[in-house]
Design a protein around this motif. Structure first.
Motif, PDB file in Angstrom:
ATOM      1  N   LYS A  60      11.750  13.853  31.789  1.00 25.00           N
ATOM      2  CA  LYS A  60      12.023  13.641  30.375  1.00 25.00           C
ATOM      3  C   LYS A  60      13.433  14.147  30.025  1.00 25.00           C
ATOM      4  N   LEU A  61      13.749  15.352  30.531  1.00 21.09           N
ATOM      5  CA  LEU A  61      15.062  15.942  30.266  1.00 21.09           C
ATOM      6  C   LEU A  61      16.170  15.101  30.900  1.00 21.09           C
ATOM      7  N   TYR A  62      15.929  14.620  32.112  1.00 25.81           N
ATOM      8  CA  TYR A  62      16.940  13.797  32.784  1.00 25.81           C
ATOM      9  C   TYR A  62      17.243  12.530  31.983  1.00 25.81           C
ATOM     10  N   ARG A  63      16.203  11.891  31.435  1.00 24.49           N
ATOM     11  CA  ARG A  63      16.437  10.663  30.673  1.00 24.49           C
ATOM     12  C   ARG A  63      17.290  10.939  29.425  1.00 24.49           C
ATOM     13  N   GLU A  64      17.077  12.110  28.813  1.00 21.18           N
ATOM     14  CA  GLU A  64      17.935  12.494  27.679  1.00 21.18           C
ATOM     15  C   GLU A  64      19.375  12.674  28.145  1.00 21.18           C
ATOM     16  N   ILE A  65      19.544  13.366  29.280  1.00 21.48           N
ATOM     17  CA  ILE A  65      20.884  13.608  29.827  1.00 21.48           C
ATOM     18  C   ILE A  65      21.568  12.278  30.121  1.00 21.48           C
ATOM     19  N   ARG A  66      20.822  11.343  30.681  1.00 20.80           N
ATOM     20  CA  ARG A  66      21.386  10.037  31.016  1.00 20.80           C
ATOM     21  C   ARG A  66      21.906   9.331  29.763  1.00 20.80           C
ATOM     22  N   SER A  67      21.146   9.423  28.655  1.00 20.09           N
ATOM     23  CA  SER A  67      21.577   8.784  27.415  1.00 20.09           C
ATOM     24  C   SER A  67      22.851   9.435  26.880  1.00 20.09           C
ATOM     25  N   TYR A  68      22.903  10.772  26.902  1.00 24.38           N
ATOM     26  CA  TYR A  68      24.101  11.493  26.440  1.00 24.38           C
ATOM     27  C   TYR A  68      25.298  11.117  27.316  1.00 24.38           C
ATOM     28  N   TYR A  69      25.075  11.147  28.626  1.00 15.68           N
ATOM     29  CA  TYR A  69      26.167  10.901  29.574  1.00 15.68           C
ATOM     30  C   TYR A  69      26.731   9.494  29.395  1.00 15.68           C
ATOM     31  N   LYS A  70      25.828   8.547  29.169  1.00 14.36           N
ATOM     32  CA  LYS A  70      26.260   7.167  28.978  1.00 14.36           C
ATOM     33  C   LYS A  70      27.147   7.043  27.743  1.00 14.36           C
ATOM     34  N   LEU A  71      26.798   7.798  26.694  1.00 18.22           N
ATOM     35  CA  LEU A  71      27.586   7.771  25.469  1.00 18.22           C
ATOM     36  C   LEU A  71      29.024   8.231  25.722  1.00 18.22           C
ATOM     37  N   LEU A  72      29.187   9.121  26.707  1.00 15.40           N
ATOM     38  CA  LEU A  72      30.510   9.712  26.976  1.00 15.40           C
ATOM     39  C   LEU A  72      31.189   9.078  28.173  1.00 15.40           C
ATOM     40  N   ARG A  73      30.913   7.828  28.415  1.00 16.54           N
ATOM     41  CA  ARG A  73      31.439   7.223  29.648  1.00 16.54           C
ATOM     42  C   ARG A  73      32.948   7.301  29.762  1.00 16.54           C
ATOM     43  N   GLU A  74      33.634   7.327  28.637  1.00 20.77           N
ATOM     44  CA  GLU A  74      35.093   7.347  28.730  1.00 20.77           C
ATOM     45  C   GLU A  74      35.633   8.755  28.951  1.00 20.77           C
ATOM     46  N   ASP A  75      34.768   9.763  28.878  1.00 21.67           N
ATOM     47  CA  ASP A  75      35.245  11.146  28.937  1.00 21.67           C
ATOM     48  C   ASP A  75      34.204  11.992  29.653  1.00 21.67           C
ATOM     49  N   LYS A  76      33.922  11.632  30.905  1.00 16.51           N
ATOM     50  CA  LYS A  76      32.747  12.220  31.543  1.00 16.51           C
ATOM     51  C   LYS A  76      33.052  13.008  32.811  1.00 16.51           C
ATOM     52  N   THR A  77      34.329  13.196  33.150  1.00 15.85           N
ATOM     53  CA  THR A  77      34.709  13.772  34.443  1.00 15.85           C
ATOM     54  C   THR A  77      34.013  15.102  34.711  1.00 15.85           C
ATOM     55  N   GLU A  78      33.999  15.988  33.692  1.00 11.68           N
ATOM     56  CA  GLU A  78      33.459  17.336  33.932  1.00 11.68           C
ATOM     57  C   GLU A  78      31.960  17.320  34.248  1.00 11.68           C
ATOM     58  N   PHE A  79      31.256  16.240  33.853  1.00 13.63           N
ATOM     59  CA  PHE A  79      29.804  16.212  34.044  1.00 13.63           C
ATOM     60  C   PHE A  79      29.385  15.415  35.274  1.00 13.63           C
ATOM     61  N   LYS A  80      30.343  14.700  35.863  1.00 13.66           N
ATOM     62  CA  LYS A  80      29.985  13.681  36.853  1.00 13.66           C
ATOM     63  C   LYS A  80      29.223  14.251  38.040  1.00 13.66           C
ATOM     64  N   GLU A  81      29.702  15.369  38.591  1.00 13.94           N
ATOM     65  CA  GLU A  81      29.090  15.905  39.818  1.00 13.94           C
ATOM     66  C   GLU A  81      27.647  16.347  39.569  1.00 13.94           C
ATOM     67  N   ALA A  82      27.441  17.130  38.485  1.00 11.49           N
ATOM     68  CA  ALA A  82      26.088  17.624  38.181  1.00 11.49           C
ATOM     69  C   ALA A  82      25.166  16.454  37.857  1.00 11.49           C
ATOM     70  N   PHE A  83      25.669  15.492  37.075  1.00 13.17           N
ATOM     71  CA  PHE A  83      24.841  14.349  36.708  1.00 13.17           C
ATOM     72  C   PHE A  83      24.448  13.544  37.938  1.00 13.17           C
ATOM     73  N   SER A  84      25.387  13.358  38.833  1.00 12.82           N
ATOM     74  CA  SER A  84      25.123  12.594  40.046  1.00 12.82           C
ATOM     75  C   SER A  84      24.020  13.258  40.867  1.00 12.82           C
ATOM     76  N   TRP A  85      24.077  14.593  40.991  1.00 12.03           N
ATOM     77  CA  TRP A  85      23.060  15.315  41.766  1.00 12.03           C
ATOM     78  C   TRP A  85      21.687  15.202  41.089  1.00 12.03           C
ATOM     79  N   LEU A  86      21.650  15.393  39.772  1.00  9.25           N
ATOM     80  CA  LEU A  86      20.373  15.298  39.040  1.00  9.25           C
ATOM     81  C   LEU A  86      19.784  13.895  39.151  1.00  9.25           C
TER      82      LEU A  86
END
Length: 982
Positions: free
Chosen positions: A736-762
């Protein structure tokens, strides 16, 4: 005493709370003693006689009418009517028609309130946890899970009961599912999914809060005044109140009815509920209850737009309430002057209250009111004013109030105004009570009725208004003046407005923005839809021409009014619309465009200037490209168009509405909304920077599940993460938490560098968990829905799905897999692979093939989690189960049977004496006999299930007279197999 976690954490505490509220408690077995069906006939017969004073034979006729009411849509509607109004019957002695009440709504103590647990109906294997009966009629079902279990398990179980026990759910009006959340929902057996709601209250404990609608008096109130069947686009649904609708309705009703009866002198109230929280239904609930309590009042729904009039009329019609739309001023005059004012429910536009048209009528009413009752002096007249902030300060409102002089007035708004000459609080509130009920933005987001709105500025240097122009706009009221009247405005301000317009309508500027919109839409928004808000109608056409250069023409469409004397650019565009939609009726064109936007593939982007900025409800609208200066309530209303959740497969797949600002208004958001207190608009829109902070917190929360684990992307590390989630039973919470993170991350597609590694692992952990524990292919989402297709496309950019599929394949439990397992050197890894494969097999093959294995597998899982036994011993036990499954599969193949045929043979072997070949022959004969009844989705039709059940029973008796062990159990097991595989 039953000490299961479900009982200790849910069932027991609910029983205790209900007892404290006045419910009598009995065990299910005790309640069903001598009862043959869901109705507790003895109790119901007693209640009917007590409430109505009728004879026993009349009470029996009433009960027979209930029992013989069919299970389908019409039957369910009829049962609800019987519960509200009583059962129609002819009097035994006089032959006169009368209504026999099933429930005494006037004297609550005259009813019996009973809660029973573990209620197993005759011949049924499924047992609801709790059933709430009023006078022996089951009205509410409660299904319990442990606190750490997802509420959806309980919800799905109840949806299963609806199919299994149609005769029970003919009466049950709503159910409660308890797990990690407590939700309630309407029972509509013919729908796969229905909306679920939480009942918010003062308590931290959700079980305390859900007691409010289950209090005897409140339950009867909800049943009588708040539950309706509703027809929407050919589908019948059931309406239940949300908690804020229930609360506001009862405040309104208490005030209006008390005033009409002369019990109090207050006769107005402001209901401030944030956009999207269901104000229309609150008005309808209030009108319905007031009408029932006052007998025959006059109720007006007053709106200020024709589309709102149509929308409200459609809503009233959909739930079957009788009403009249006031079609003309003459029609309004007729309503106002008929006797002492026509009685009933009326929908009218405020514009019909024109002073020049009604002046003489008002004077006549004044004269008449001195000697008789008229609509002017009656107190049982109620006016519900939709969007009360817009039209209640001028001549039209004054005329209306001068005619409806003694009426009650209730205004509904999501955006009240507090400023000189236009003060919604002063008009409808009292000094000590600015609003009768309020439901804030943050409440609505928390409850899931609306989603957050994020905003971001784009092309700031190139296209935003200059600071001084923005200041001039924010300190003037020019934008409130309709386009056609702006010539009357002071010259200096008009020049400033024109300067802003000229700047905003510069074709080069519009082309620059259109190119940016096209790129942003394709990369970040699609398959959701969007809206462009342009400064005026000419700008709408300019945007359409510009967008067509960067997107296919069918992607966008303009929605606005057209006039005879329009400039050439607008007139030409209207001619194109006429050609395209084959009609000159602009209303029909508009309707078709909006319909296609909401339900069709195209258009994907609507271009507007004023239209659709209020009252437009399209959950698929996710992004608004704002190129028009707006402020105050107009800004709030416009951006709220993007805040509706978009529900697919029971999940909201739209985390945010997004406003892309090309004007610069959000840099001055506080000034733009200066007329509101900060507390009132908290959460109205979030800067993308705030979204980043929330994303950081959510990623940190997700990573905390794996404290101490080094985040490598190798198979062993990902597998350890999966095992941690499985052992700690945190899988559902993590997903459930991951799906929320995915929605947030998608919103920031143009400015997502700092989150990319952690998001990719999750992401890798999420899909690996799905593959190992749930047996879901990473591409399963692609098959579900085009919105998940888009999500998957996005995931492909983030992780290597191919590698995930190689490392975590969906295994088939076959001989080759077992040979590989036996050869594996790493026994611990072999155990995990075998465990997930076997567990997935028994969970997806529930029924006679695996009934004897399910408990053994779950026992192994529990012993492994608690580390009570060595893995080697558990592995041996698990391998034996896998071999048993293989032997059965091998036998099935050797006998040349399908899964369905083999499962039925297993059932017959368990219950009937006979050799295998004879039983195979009988199974094939049974399948031939039942084939006409087993069409697609036959399991959802209660009458077909009953017919099939009778056919199976006759077959067993005919074939095996005296050779079966338990006739009912044999029939139930066969039916279960047919429902699963047949």
């Amino acid at each position: 005493m039953n000490e299961t976690p479900e009982y200790l954490q849910c069932e027991g505490p609910i029983i205790e709370r209900l007892k404290n509220l006045g419910w009598e408690y009995r065990k299910g077995a005790e309640v069903l003693k001598d009862e043959k069906e869901p109705l507790l006939v003895t109790r119901l017969k007693r209640a009917i006689a007590r409430i109505n004073g009728v004879s026993e034979s009349e009470a029996e006729r009433v009960i027979n009418l209930l029992k013989t009411t069919p299970f389908g849509v019409e039957g369910h509607r009829r049962v609800l009517e019987y519960l509200k109004e009583g059962v129609p019957l002819r009097d035994e002695e006089t032959g006169e028609p009368k209504r026999v009440l099933l429930i005494d709504y006037e004297n609550i103590e005259n009813n019996e309130f009973l809660v029973a647990n573990q209620v197993g109906y005759p011949f049924r294997t499924k047992i609801p946890d709790l059933v709430l009966y009023v006078n022996g009629i089951p009205l509410v079902v409660i299904e319990c899970k442990r606190l750490k279990r997802d509420w959806k398990r309980a919800y799905r179980q109840v949806k299963g009961y609806e199919k299994e026990m149609p005769e029970l759910f003919k009466y049950v009006q709503f159910s409660v599912a308890v797990g990690d959340r407590v939700v309630y929902f309407p029972n509509v057996p013919w729908l796969d999914d229905v909306p679920v709601y939480e009942w918010r209250g003062e308590s931290f404990d959700e079980l305390d809060n859900i007691m409010e609608p289950l209090t005897p008096s409140n339950l009867l109130d909800i049943l009588r005044y708040f539950i309706f069947y509703r027809e929407d686009k050919g589908t019948i649904t059931k309406v239940l109140p949300r908690y804020m609708q229930f609360r506001a309705t009862n405040k309104i009703v208490e005030r209006a009815v008390g005033y009409a009866r002369g019990e109090n002198e207050r006769n107005r109230g402001l209901i401030w509920h944030w956009q999207g929280s269901g104000k229309t239904l609150t008005m309808i609930f209030s009108a319905y209850k007031i009408k029932r309590l006052l007998g025959n009042p006059t109720i007006f729904f007053i709106v200020d737009r024709q589309e709102l009039e149509e929308q409200l009329a459609g809503e009233l019609k959909s739930i079957g309430l009788s009403f009249e739309v006031v079609e003309s001023i003459n029609h309004l005059k007729e309503v106002l002057t008929h006797s002492d004012g026509k009685r009933g429910i009326f929908v009218t536009l405020i514009h019909k209250f024109r002073e020049e048209e009604l002046n003489s009528l008002r004077e006549e009413l004044k004269r008449e009111s001195r000697r008789r009752k008229t609509i002017m002096n009656r107190r049982d007249v109620i006016a519900f004013i939709d969007e009360g902030h817009r039209t209640q300060y001028g001549e039209l409102a004054a005329t209306m109030r001068s005619i409806l002089k003694n009426a009650s007035f209730f205004a509904f708004t999501g955006t009240p105004i507090a400023k000189k000459h236009r003060d919604t609080y002063a008009t409808f509130g009292y000094r000590d009570e600015p609003y009768l009920d309020r439901y804030f933005i943050l409440d609505s987001i928390r409850d899931g009725f609306t989603v957050k709105i994020a905003y971001q500025a784009r092309l700031e240097e190139d296209v935003h208004l200059r600071k001084e122009d923005l200041e001039a706009f924010l300190t003037s009221r020019l934008e409130e003046i309709p386009e056609e009247y702006r010539g009357k405005v002071k010259e200096r301000l008009k020049k400033r407005l024109n300067a802003i317009k000229v700047f905003l309508k510069n074709p080069k500027r519009i082309e620059t923005i259109a190119e940016d919109i096209a790129r942003h839409y394709r990369e970040n928004v699609e398959p959701f839809k969007a809206m462009v808000v342009a400064v005026d109608r000419e700008a709408c056409v300019l945007y359409k021409r510009a967008l067509d250069k960067f997107l296919p023409p069918e992607y966008s469409e303009v929605v606005m009014t057209f006039n005879r004397d329009d400039p050439e650019i607008i007139g030409e565009y209207f001619n194109e619309l006429v050609e395209r939609y084959k009609t000159k009726d602009q209303g029909e064109i508009r309707e078709e465009i909006v319909k296609r936007f909401k339900t069709g593939e195209t258009p994907k982007i609507l271009i507007v200037t004023d239209m659709l900025l209020t009252g437009f409800d399209a959950p698929i609208l996710q992004t608004m490209y704002l190129d028009k200066p707006l402020k105050e309530h107009r800004l709030l209303q416009a951006i709220a168009r993007t805040n509706r959740p978009f529900i697919k497969n029971g999940e909201n797949v739209k985390a945010f509405g997004l406003i892309v600002d090309y004007v610069g208004i959000f840099k001055e958001l506080k000034k733009a909304l200066a007329i509101y207190d900060e507390v009132d608009i908290k959460g109205v829109a979030y800067d993308v920077e705030k979204i980043k902070r929330e994303l950081r917190e959510k990623i940190s929360q997700a990573l905390s599940f794996f404290d101490g684990l080094e985040l490598g992307k190798d198979r062993e590390t990902i597998m350890k993460a999966v095992l941690i989630l499985f052992q700690k039973e945190k899988g559902e919470e993590f997903q459930k938490l991951y799906r929320e993170i995915r929605s947030y991350y998608k919103l920031l597609r143009e400015d997502k560098t700092e989150f990319k590694e952690a998001f990719s692992w999750l992401t890798e952990v999420y899909y690996a968990y799905n593959a190992k524990v749930n047996g879901l292919d990473p591409e399963i989402e692609q098959k579900m829905d085009r919105f998940f297709e888009e999500a998957l496309r996005f995931i492909h950019e983030t992780v290597d799905i191919g590698k995930l599929k190689r490392d975590f394949p969906i295994v088939e439990l076959d001989e080759e897999f077992l040979r590989k397992i036996m050869k594996a050197r790493n026994r611990e890894r072999a155990f995990y692979d075998l465990l997930f494969a076997v567990r997935h097999y028994v969970n997806t093959h529930r029924g006679p093939l695996t009934d004897d294995l399910v408990e053994r597998v779950e026992s192994i899982v529990e012993r492994w989690k608690s580390r009570k036994e060595e893995i080697e011993k558990l592995y041996q036990e698990l391998f034996e189960i896998a071999e048993k499954i293989q032997r059965r599969n091998r036998e099935r193949r050797e006998l040349g049977l399908s899964e369905l045929e083999y499962a039925l043979v297993m059932v017959f072997k368990r219950h009937v004496k006979g050799n295998t070949h004879e039983l195979i022959r009988d199974v094939k004969e049974l399948l031939r006999e039942t084939e006409p009844l087993r069409f697609p989705r036959w399991q959802e039709k209660a009458e077909v299930v009953s017919e099939l059940s009778r056919t199976v029973m006759k077959f067993i008796v005919r074939k095996y007279r005296g050779r079966y062990d338990d006739l009912m159990k044999t029939r139930e097991d066969i039916l279960e197999v047919l429902k699963r595989w047949g």
